[in-house]
Design a protein around this motif. Structure first.
Motif, PDB file in Angstrom:
ATOM      1  N   ASN A   1       0.828  -1.202   0.000  1.00 54.92           N
ATOM      2  CA  ASN A   1       0.000   0.000   0.000  1.00 54.92           C
ATOM      3  C   ASN A   1       0.865   1.255   0.000  1.00 54.92           C
ATOM      4  OD1 ASN A   1      -2.922  -0.496  -0.110  1.00 54.92           O
ATOM      5  ND2 ASN A   1      -2.527  -1.821   1.655  1.00 54.92           N
ATOM      6  N   THR A   2       1.936   1.197  -0.770  1.00 51.30           N
ATOM      7  CA  THR A   2       2.734   2.386  -0.989  1.00 51.30           C
ATOM      8  C   THR A   2       1.996   3.324  -1.938  1.00 51.30           C
ATOM      9  OG1 THR A   2       3.890   1.169  -2.729  1.00 51.30           O
ATOM     10  CG2 THR A   2       4.952   1.280  -0.568  1.00 51.30           C
ATOM     11  N   PRO A   3       2.313   4.624  -1.923  1.00 46.30           N
ATOM     12  CA  PRO A   3       1.629   5.555  -2.814  1.00 46.30           C
ATOM     13  C   PRO A   3       1.707   5.119  -4.274  1.00 46.30           C
ATOM     14  CG  PRO A   3       2.883   6.759  -1.180  1.00 46.30           C
ATOM     15  CD  PRO A   3       3.250   5.315  -1.012  1.00 46.30           C
ATOM     16  N   GLY A   4       0.557   5.108  -4.936  1.00 43.77           N
ATOM     17  CA  GLY A   4       0.482   4.736  -6.341  1.00 43.77           C
ATOM     18  C   GLY A   4       0.228   3.272  -6.604  1.00 43.77           C
ATOM     19  N   ALA A   5       0.329   2.440  -5.576  1.00 45.41           N
ATOM     20  CA  ALA A   5       0.093   1.006  -5.754  1.00 45.41           C
ATOM     21  C   ALA A   5      -1.406   0.731  -5.779  1.00 45.41           C
ATOM     22  CB  ALA A   5       0.745   0.215  -4.622  1.00 45.41           C
TER      23      ALA A   5
ATOM     24  N   GLN B   1      -1.337   6.721   6.645  1.00 43.75           N
ATOM     25  CA  GLN B   1      -1.185   6.801   8.101  1.00 43.75           C
ATOM     26  C   GLN B   1      -0.169   7.862   8.497  1.00 43.75           C
ATOM     27  OE1 GLN B   1      -0.424   4.111   6.292  1.00 43.75           O
ATOM     28  NE2 GLN B   1       1.648   3.396   6.774  1.00 43.75           N
ATOM     29  N   ALA B   2       0.660   8.292   7.559  1.00 46.73           N
ATOM     30  CA  ALA B   2       1.630   9.357   7.834  1.00 46.73           C
ATOM     31  C   ALA B   2       1.009  10.744   7.729  1.00 46.73           C
ATOM     32  CB  ALA B   2       2.807   9.258   6.862  1.00 46.73           C
ATOM     33  N   GLY B   3      -0.309  10.824   7.483  1.00 43.68           N
ATOM     34  CA  GLY B   3      -0.955  12.116   7.284  1.00 43.68           C
ATOM     35  C   GLY B   3      -1.100  12.954   8.537  1.00 43.68           C
ATOM     36  N   ARG B   4      -0.950  12.371   9.724  1.00 44.41           N
ATOM     37  CA  ARG B   4      -1.017  13.117  10.979  1.00 44.41           C
ATOM     38  C   ARG B   4       0.181  12.747  11.846  1.00 44.41           C
ATOM     39  NH1 ARG B   4      -4.717  17.245  10.136  1.00 44.41           N
ATOM     40  NH2 ARG B   4      -6.860  16.490  10.037  1.00 44.41           N
TER      41      ARG B   4
ATOM     42  N   PHE C   1      -2.219  -0.119  12.288  1.00 50.52           N
ATOM     43  CA  PHE C   1      -2.453   1.265  11.908  1.00 50.52           C
ATOM     44  C   PHE C   1      -1.725   1.516  10.594  1.00 50.52           C
ATOM     45  CE2 PHE C   1      -1.295   5.928  12.668  1.00 50.52           C
ATOM     46  CZ  PHE C   1      -2.438   6.367  12.015  1.00 50.52           C
ATOM     47  N   THR C   2      -2.343   1.032   9.538  1.00 53.93           N
ATOM     48  CA  THR C   2      -1.804   1.217   8.199  1.00 53.93           C
ATOM     49  C   THR C   2      -2.952   1.568   7.276  1.00 53.93           C
ATOM     50  OG1 THR C   2      -0.476   0.174   6.448  1.00 53.93           O
ATOM     51  CG2 THR C   2      -2.025  -1.233   7.624  1.00 53.93           C
ATOM     52  N   MET C   3      -2.670   2.325   6.212  1.00 56.19           N
ATOM     53  CA  MET C   3      -3.719   2.820   5.332  1.00 56.19           C
ATOM     54  C   MET C   3      -3.289   2.697   3.881  1.00 56.19           C
ATOM     55  SD  MET C   3      -4.802   6.255   7.467  1.00 56.19           S
ATOM     56  CE  MET C   3      -6.183   6.652   6.377  1.00 56.19           C
TER      57      MET C   3
ATOM     58  N   TYR D   1      -8.303  13.936   7.555  1.00 52.82           N
ATOM     59  CA  TYR D   1      -9.130  13.421   8.643  1.00 52.82           C
ATOM     60  C   TYR D   1      -9.214  11.895   8.636  1.00 52.82           C
ATOM     61  CZ  TYR D   1     -13.060  12.375   5.498  1.00 52.82           C
ATOM     62  OH  TYR D   1     -13.861  11.851   4.509  1.00 52.82           O
ATOM     63  N   LYS D   2      -9.053  11.301   7.471  1.00 53.24           N
ATOM     64  CA  LYS D   2      -9.147   9.839   7.345  1.00 53.24           C
ATOM     65  C   LYS D   2      -8.113   9.131   8.217  1.00 53.24           C
ATOM     66  CE  LYS D   2     -10.033  11.129   2.586  1.00 53.24           C
ATOM     67  NZ  LYS D   2      -9.771  12.566   2.869  1.00 53.24           N
ATOM     68  N   THR D   3      -6.967   9.766   8.415  1.00 56.43           N
ATOM     69  CA  THR D   3      -5.916   9.169   9.234  1.00 56.43           C
ATOM     70  C   THR D   3      -6.394   8.980  10.671  1.00 56.43           C
ATOM     71  OG1 THR D   3      -4.226  10.196   7.840  1.00 56.43           O
ATOM     72  CG2 THR D   3      -3.539   9.448  10.028  1.00 56.43           C
ATOM     73  N   GLY D   4      -7.031   9.991  11.218  1.00 59.12           N
ATOM     74  CA  GLY D   4      -7.525   9.889  12.585  1.00 59.12           C
ATOM     75  C   GLY D   4      -8.628   8.854  12.735  1.00 59.12           C
ATOM     76  N   ILE D   5      -9.484   8.725  11.728  1.00 56.35           N
ATOM     77  CA  ILE D   5     -10.557   7.735  11.806  1.00 56.35           C
ATOM     78  C   ILE D   5      -9.980   6.329  11.787  1.00 56.35           C
ATOM     79  CG2 ILE D   5     -12.488   6.765  10.486  1.00 56.35           C
ATOM     80  CD1 ILE D   5     -13.370   9.616   9.901  1.00 56.35           C
ATOM     81  N   ALA D   6      -9.003   6.074  10.909  1.00 52.60           N
ATOM     82  CA  ALA D   6      -8.360   4.757  10.884  1.00 52.60           C
ATOM     83  C   ALA D   6      -7.595   4.503  12.180  1.00 52.60           C
ATOM     84  CB  ALA D   6      -7.431   4.646   9.685  1.00 52.60           C
ATOM     85  N   PHE D   7      -6.950   5.517  12.706  1.00 51.06           N
ATOM     86  CA  PHE D   7      -6.209   5.382  13.965  1.00 51.06           C
ATOM     87  C   PHE D   7      -7.150   4.986  15.106  1.00 51.06           C
ATOM     88  CE2 PHE D   7      -4.763   7.777  17.823  1.00 51.06           C
ATOM     89  CZ  PHE D   7      -3.675   6.971  18.148  1.00 51.06           C
ATOM     90  N   LEU D   8      -8.296   5.653  15.200  1.00 51.65           N
ATOM     91  CA  LEU D   8      -9.245   5.338  16.257  1.00 51.65           C
ATOM     92  C   LEU D   8      -9.817   3.932  16.081  1.00 51.65           C
ATOM     93  CD1 LEU D   8     -10.654   6.326  18.771  1.00 51.65           C
ATOM     94  CD2 LEU D   8     -12.329   7.497  17.327  1.00 51.65           C
ATOM     95  N   ALA D   9     -10.058   3.524  14.826  1.00 58.14           N
ATOM     96  CA  ALA D   9     -10.517   2.155  14.577  1.00 58.14           C
ATOM     97  C   ALA D   9      -9.470   1.140  15.047  1.00 58.14           C
ATOM     98  CB  ALA D   9     -10.818   1.963  13.090  1.00 58.14           C
ATOM     99  N   TRP D  10      -8.202   1.455  14.838  1.00 56.21           N
ATOM    100  CA  TRP D  10      -7.124   0.568  15.294  1.00 56.21           C
ATOM    101  C   TRP D  10      -7.070   0.527  16.823  1.00 56.21           C
ATOM    102  CZ3 TRP D  10      -2.083   2.320  17.214  1.00 56.21           C
ATOM    103  CH2 TRP D  10      -1.195   1.252  17.468  1.00 56.21           C
ATOM    104  N   LEU D  11      -7.152   1.666  17.476  1.00 56.98           N
ATOM    105  CA  LEU D  11      -7.155   1.687  18.936  1.00 56.98           C
ATOM    106  C   LEU D  11      -8.280   0.831  19.497  1.00 56.98           C
ATOM    107  CD1 LEU D  11      -6.536   5.444  19.877  1.00 56.98           C
ATOM    108  CD2 LEU D  11      -4.880   3.570  19.948  1.00 56.98           C
TER     109      LEU D  11
END
Length: 407
Positions: free
Chosen positions: A72-76, A365-368, A358-360, A341-351
């Protein structure tokens, strides 16, 4: 090297929801290089809500869970953990929400490619049917490359609309970057949207996404002036009202939304997309109210469910009390740059144990940064939205160590 200090102060502006003195201790980073110690409280006593709400139509725009073993690297191409992605949708269904699928929350234009979108809509629509839940899915133009004319944009839209309808989902007509690039004036928008609405099988939701969420949508509806753009938007809605279930507006202006919903034709809903002001907009002013289609609801579903249950019963005080603690969390998740904002939503789902890592998609996931994420922990705790505080504390501590903040 910056030295760190530790205090045992409660979160700024809020007390921990569970009032525990024996909960797990976490240390959260501050911008000044210090660490703030917080003992996590108990989760809220949330109750399932089978079925839809009586007083409001509500959708949660759900994220997708990346496969931690995928590229899930950018562009993949998107590598999705389908089991976790669909399980998260079941979590939203159990609290009475419909799912708004394949929207910007699911990383459209930010990692979710067309192949992944097609499969996501297909799987999620089948899942919704199996439990009798409501689903609506985004149709756009992002599967095509550079488009040069409005008619090419129209053709691209119709391809995606056909896929969504074939899957048995309601259509959400998303704002299109290509449309913003090629449209010359308001007449081009009226032409493209008019043709789409003439051909859809069932009433759709029109989505107006502001440039805070996607800078490439600046000047949508033919003008950078919001009043002029709104006039064009309303003209399309009024002409095709029979084919429009509602409009989903994400401009982050409560004043604009109140004016727009009062001007809509009878029978056309306004689904608020205002993640900064949704409690007051859903509550309404006694004459008009907003329904909801919110990315924030993917993060605050249990508490929002309690509030909406109270609203159905006419208990406005309980509605206000249940919804109020969710707003600081939502405003933080959606702070500028809002499109992350998507980063925080995925982070909270992981918590909360909804995904293994915590990967996107696209490495988002590096967005915040660590300070932002630490504040998510703090505000989610204050709202009673950490369903297993021990798990959340352990996961945060592991991540904090990796990020170098010695959590």
């Amino acid at each position: 090297m910056t030295s760190s200090t530790t205090t045992l102060a409660e979160p700024d502006g809020a007390l921990s929801a569970g009032e525990r003195t024996d909960g797990p201790l976490v240390r959260l980073p501050r911008r000044d290089g210090s660490l703030h110690a917080l003992r996590l409280g108990a989760p809220g006593a949330w109750v399932d809500h089978p079925g839809r709400y009586a007083s409001r139509e509500v959708f949660a725009a759900a994220h997708v869970v990346a496969d931690p073993f995928g590229d899930n690297t950018p562009g993949a191409p998107a590598a999705i953990d389908w089991d976790a992605t669909l399980a998260f949708r079941h979590e939203l269904f159990r609290y009475g929400f419909g799912v708004a699928e394949a929207m910007d929350t699911a990383q459209r234009n930010m990692g979710l490619d067309w192949a992944g979108t097609q499969e996501l809509v297909r799987r999620s629509a089948a899942q919704a049917r199996s439990v009798g839940a409501r689903i609506a899915s985004g149709a756009g133009t992002d599967h095509r490359g550079v488009l040069t004319t409005p008619d090419e944009v129209l053709e691209a839209y119709l391809e995606q609309v056909a896929h969504v309808e074939d899957c048995g989902s309601q259509v959400i007509v998303m704002a299109s970057r290509q449309m913003a690039a090629v449209a010359r004036d308001a007449a081009d928008y009226a032409h493209v949207y008019g043709r789409i609405l003439e051909q859809v099988s069932e009433p759709v939701v029109l989505h107006w996404l502001g440039e805070a969420f996607d800078p490439l949508l600046a000047g949508y509806w033919g003008s950078g002036d919001v009043d002029e753009a709104t006039a064009t938007f309303l003209a399309v809605v009024r002409e095709h009202a029979a084919k429009i279930d509602g409009v989903k507006v994400s401009l982050l202006s409560a004043e604009h939304e109140r004016g727009l919903r009062a001007a809509l034709p009878e029978g056309v809903r306004l689904y608020t997309g205002d993640d900064f002001n949704y409690p007051e907009l859903i509550r309404g002013d006694g004459t008009h109210h907003s329904d909801a289609l919110l990315g924030a609801f993917a993060a605050v579903a249990p508490a929002a469910s309690a509030a909406l249950t109270a609203l159905d019963a006419g208990d406005l005080a309980t509605y206000d009390a249940a919804m109020a603690p969710t707003l600081p969390l939502s405003r933080h998740l959606f702070e500028a740059p809002t499109f992350h904002y998507k980063t925080g939503i995925a982070f909270l789902a992981w918590l909360n144990g909804h995904q293994r890592g915590f990967t996107m998609l696209a490495g988002l996931q590096a967005g915040r940064d660590a300070v932002h994420l630490g504040r998510v922990v703090e505000l989610a705790d204050a709202a009673g939205l950490l369903r297993d505080p021990e798990l959340a504390a352990a996961r945060w501590t592991e991540l904090a160590g990796v990020l170098g903040v010695e959590g």
